[in-house]
Write an enzyme that holds these catalytic residues in place. Structure first.
Site, PDB file in Angstrom:
ATOM      1  N   ASP A 102      -7.995   3.020  -1.584  1.00 27.70           N
ATOM      2  CA  ASP A 102      -6.640   2.748  -2.073  1.00 27.70           C
ATOM      3  C   ASP A 102      -6.537   2.985  -3.580  1.00 27.70           C
ATOM      4  O   ASP A 102      -7.544   2.953  -4.290  1.00 27.70           O
ATOM      5  CB  ASP A 102      -6.255   1.288  -1.787  1.00 27.70           C
ATOM      6  CG  ASP A 102      -6.129   1.015  -0.295  1.00 27.70           C
ATOM      7  OD1 ASP A 102      -5.924   1.984   0.460  1.00 27.70           O
ATOM      8  OD2 ASP A 102      -6.244  -0.156   0.093  1.00 27.70           O
TER       9      ASP A 102
HETATM   10  N1  URA Z   1     -10.044  -1.206   2.934  1.00 30.25           N
HETATM   11  C1  URA Z   1      -8.973  -1.406   2.131  1.00 30.25           C
HETATM   12  O1  URA Z   1      -8.176  -2.300   2.374  1.00 30.25           O
HETATM   13  N2  URA Z   1      -8.798  -0.588   1.081  1.00 30.25           N
HETATM   14  C2  URA Z   1      -9.673   0.388   0.750  1.00 30.25           C
HETATM   15  O2  URA Z   1      -9.462   1.091  -0.246  1.00 30.25           O
HETATM   16  C3  URA Z   1     -10.781   0.584   1.578  1.00 30.25           C
HETATM   17  C4  URA Z   1     -10.953  -0.235   2.668  1.00 30.25           C
END
Ligand code: URA
Length: 238
Positions: A102
């Site tokens: 993310d």
């Molecule tokens: N899970 C999440 O919530 N975000 C990420 O970036 C990776 C795994």
């Protein structure tokens, strides 16, 4: 040596294997000047392959391990013109991230122009272990700890947790750090898992991926993978 057309396109770094298959089916691939729409078509090094009008050259394959900073997108280009993980790496190759983290998640992210390896690692059945350190907005209750270990249902599918450990509790501030290893790659899965039990993930870092770790890399720093590390990643082929 002959190989399947879509594999050859993926190896060149032009596109992932799945994308290459789409291009073939869409009639955008020419072999020796003729359109080929058959997915299984075998080609050799002598064949001239053109994809969307571009002549394929065998590109040198490159592999990078990045400590992704916050506020970077895990794509090659962003429609909102935000900084991408690819912008952080100095290369003249068309690299792309292996999976995604993310915008506000930090930590270990691989980037490469090897479409084959990307497919291997991101395939749902590859079971690549990924370890995250999550800071939660509350101290994790033991009851919830065991619920997570057993497997919480998200969209009707259990999140299989290989390892779970509370690393640090701050009772005054009412926060804690949890280390968690999963083998799946659904989007936002760690945040969704904790949200399901009414915790907010305030910070999230990926510390390990497929047996690799961040080592001494600081935020925004990267290194190339060794040949041995690339070979070890190929072991996830099923
Ligand atoms: N899970 C999440 O919530 N975000 C990420 O970036 C990776 C795994």
């Amino acid at each position: 040596m002959e190989e399947r057309l879509q594999k050859r396109i993926a190896k060149s770094g032009y596109a992932s294997r799945r994308k290459a298959e789409e291009l073939i089916l869409a009639g955008k691939v020419l072999v020796n000047g003729k359109v080929v729409t058959e997915l299984g078509t075998k080609v050799s090094i002598k064949d001239k392959i053109e994809v969307e009008g571009n002549l394929l050259e065998k590109e040198e394959l490159v592999y990078y391990l990045l400590n992704k900073p916050r506020e970077t997108v895990s794509t090659s280009s962003d429609e909102l013109s935000r900084k991408t993980v690819v912008d952080l790496i100095e290369t003249d190759k068309r690299i792309f991230p292996v999976g995604r983290l993310d915008y506000d998640t930090t930590g270990l992210l691989l980037l490469t122009n090897d479409g084959e390896l990307t497919n291997i690692l991101t395939h749902p059945r590859s079971n690549v272990p990924k370890t995250y350190l999550a800071k939660l907005d509350k101290v994790l209750e033991m009851e919830d700890f065991f619920k997570i270990k057993e497997g919480v249902l998200i969209d009707g599918k259990k999140v299989r947790v290989k390892h779970l450990k509370i690393k640090k509790k701050d009772k005054k501030k009412n926060t804690c750090f949890v280390e968690i290893t999963i083998t799946e790659g659904r989007n936002h899965i760690i945040k969704r898992l904790f949200e399901n039990l009414h915790y907010d993930v305030i910070k999230l870092t990926r510390t390990h991926y497929a047996g690799l770790d961040l080592g001494t890399l600081l935020s925004g720093e990267y290194r190339t993978l060794t040949r041995k590390e690339v070979q070890d990643l190929l072991k996830y082929r099923r």
